[in-house]
Design a protein around this motif. Structure first.
Motif, PDB file in Angstrom:
ATOM      1  N   THR A   1      -1.910   6.502 -19.678  1.00 36.64           N
ATOM      2  CA  THR A   1      -3.011   5.984 -20.662  1.00 36.64           C
ATOM      3  C   THR A   1      -1.954   4.813 -21.462  1.00 36.64           C
ATOM      4  O   THR A   1      -2.633   4.255 -22.276  1.00 36.64           O
TER       5      THR A   1
ATOM      6  N   ALA B   1     -11.696  10.237 -17.355  1.00 35.93           N
ATOM      7  CA  ALA B   1     -12.304  10.251 -18.653  1.00 35.93           C
ATOM      8  C   ALA B   1     -11.342   9.801 -19.631  1.00 35.93           C
ATOM      9  O   ALA B   1     -11.377   8.952 -20.366  1.00 35.93           O
ATOM     10  N   GLU B   2     -10.270  10.427 -19.530  1.00 34.00           N
ATOM     11  CA  GLU B   2      -9.016  10.057 -20.483  1.00 34.00           C
ATOM     12  C   GLU B   2      -8.655   8.650 -20.249  1.00 34.00           C
ATOM     13  O   GLU B   2      -8.350   7.849 -21.046  1.00 34.00           O
TER      14      GLU B   2
ATOM     15  N   GLN C   1     -11.002   5.909 -21.467  1.00 34.65           N
ATOM     16  CA  GLN C   1     -11.116   6.099 -23.147  1.00 34.65           C
ATOM     17  C   GLN C   1     -10.160   5.134 -23.547  1.00 34.65           C
ATOM     18  O   GLN C   1     -10.113   4.632 -24.489  1.00 34.65           O
ATOM     19  N   THR C   2      -9.033   5.037 -22.704  1.00 36.85           N
ATOM     20  CA  THR C   2      -7.793   3.818 -23.080  1.00 36.85           C
ATOM     21  C   THR C   2      -8.002   2.654 -22.996  1.00 36.85           C
ATOM     22  O   THR C   2      -7.356   1.767 -23.340  1.00 36.85           O
TER      23      THR C   2
ATOM     24  N   GLN D   1     -17.455   9.396 -17.653  1.00 35.51           N
ATOM     25  CA  GLN D   1     -16.610   8.336 -18.346  1.00 35.51           C
ATOM     26  C   GLN D   1     -17.350   7.360 -19.060  1.00 35.51           C
ATOM     27  O   GLN D   1     -16.782   6.698 -19.975  1.00 35.51           O
TER      28      GLN D   1
ATOM     29  N   ASN E   1     -19.401   8.616 -21.419  1.00 38.52           N
ATOM     30  CA  ASN E   1     -19.212   9.321 -22.698  1.00 38.52           C
ATOM     31  C   ASN E   1     -17.879   9.248 -23.295  1.00 38.52           C
ATOM     32  O   ASN E   1     -17.583   9.377 -24.205  1.00 38.52           O
ATOM     33  N   ALA E   2     -17.066   8.596 -22.592  1.00 38.66           N
ATOM     34  CA  ALA E   2     -15.535   8.584 -23.071  1.00 38.66           C
ATOM     35  C   ALA E   2     -15.561   7.101 -23.707  1.00 38.66           C
ATOM     36  O   ALA E   2     -14.420   6.823 -24.366  1.00 38.66           O
ATOM     37  N   LEU E   3     -16.406   6.127 -23.470  1.00 39.92           N
ATOM     38  CA  LEU E   3     -16.367   4.925 -24.300  1.00 39.92           C
ATOM     39  C   LEU E   3     -16.593   5.123 -25.661  1.00 39.92           C
ATOM     40  O   LEU E   3     -17.632   5.765 -26.032  1.00 39.92           O
ATOM     41  N   GLU E   4     -15.933   4.425 -26.426  1.00 42.82           N
ATOM     42  CA  GLU E   4     -15.948   4.440 -27.740  1.00 42.82           C
ATOM     43  C   GLU E   4     -17.230   3.494 -28.424  1.00 42.82           C
ATOM     44  O   GLU E   4     -17.504   2.698 -27.415  1.00 42.82           O
TER      45      GLU E   4
ATOM     46  N   ASP F   1     -16.560  -0.127 -27.768  1.00 38.95           N
ATOM     47  CA  ASP F   1     -16.582  -0.471 -26.440  1.00 38.95           C
ATOM     48  C   ASP F   1     -18.112  -0.853 -26.047  1.00 38.95           C
ATOM     49  O   ASP F   1     -18.469  -1.883 -25.357  1.00 38.95           O
TER      50      ASP F   1
ATOM     51  N   GLN G   1     -23.906   7.304 -29.186  1.00 35.04           N
ATOM     52  CA  GLN G   1     -23.770   5.968 -28.257  1.00 35.04           C
ATOM     53  C   GLN G   1     -24.784   5.377 -28.562  1.00 35.04           C
ATOM     54  O   GLN G   1     -24.714   4.090 -28.432  1.00 35.04           O
TER      55      GLN G   1
END
Length: 244
Positions: free
Chosen positions: A109, A133-134, A137-138, A159, A161-164, A167, A191
């Protein structure tokens, strides 16, 4: 294919930098000159390969590298995870595309955010889909904004759902419209709520019909007002009935 490039870089060390055990570079300004030549043979042939040679100044010394496709393919997860940022950013799109999904899983990451936008765009759809997903997220907002439509379509629900929220807000019209109905239905209500008015206005009729009642109610009232008559007519009777 043959190619070459030459770049000049500058770096200011504000504190001593350890390049190896017991060896540290002093604080100061450093100029780097980097040259690279490469040759890639035709992959459609029975025998093919890639060879790269890099020579450069490195702080107060010199740096030389010879990298072949066979060397990269032979790197273990542990070795790839130890690649330094400057070396990672020097990888060409062809080299990145040659990495297996198993090798990509080894990128940390800390390493992933260092990839340039051009490098991220060069990743194949299969490689993008293999990221955890981790790892997704980075990714930086600049990296997310550069994803192609094909790459966007390959993102899994986890994947996405990992977006901020930051993003999602940088997604272009083309990126939003490339999302499948399954992907749209997988977005969380938080989201959905972060989508901008311009993004909501560009949702396709199939994408709108894929929204659940909770998702539709999460859309800001101001965003609903930008929907066209065609978009509104695409909503199902149950969706309209569930609007709060």
């Amino acid at each position: 294919e043959m190619g070459a490039y030459y770049t000049q870089n500058f770096e200011r060390l504000r504190r001593p930098f350890a390049v190896s055990r017991g060896v540290a570079l002093p604080v100061g300004d450093y100029n780097f000159n980097e040259s690279k030549v490469w040759y890639y043979s035709n992959n459609s042939k029975k025998i093919s390969g890639k060879l790269e040679y890099l020579w450069a100044s490195f702080y107060s010394g010199d740096r030389k590298e010879i990298t072949s496709s066979a060397q990269l393919a032979a790197l273990t997860q542990e070795q790839l995870g130890a690649v330094e940022s400057r070396d990672l950013q020097a990888l060409t799109s062809t080299q990145l595309q040659g990495l297996s999904t198993y090798q990509l899983a080894a990128l940390t990451t800390d390493q992933l955010p260092l990839l340039t936008s051009a490098q991220v765009r060069s990743l194949t759809s299969v490689q993008i889909a293999s990221l955890s997903a981790e790892q997704v997220q980075t990714l930086t907002t600049a990296q997310v904004a550069t994803l192609t439509s094909d790459q966007m379509r390959e993102l899994t629900s986890d994947q996405l759902n990992a977006l901020e929220s930051r993003d999602l807000q940088v997604l272009t019209t083309g990126q939003v419209q490339s999302l499948t109905t399954v992907q749209v239905a997988a977005l969380s209500t938080d989201q959905i709520q972060t989508l901008t008015s311009s993004q909501v206005a560009k949702l396709g009729t199939d994408q709108l019909r894929a929204l659940t009642s909770d998702q539709l109610n999460a859309v800001e009232s101001g965003d609903l007002q930008v929907l066209s008559s065609t978009q509104l007519r695409s909503l199902t009777t149950s969706q309209i009935a569930d609007l709060s």
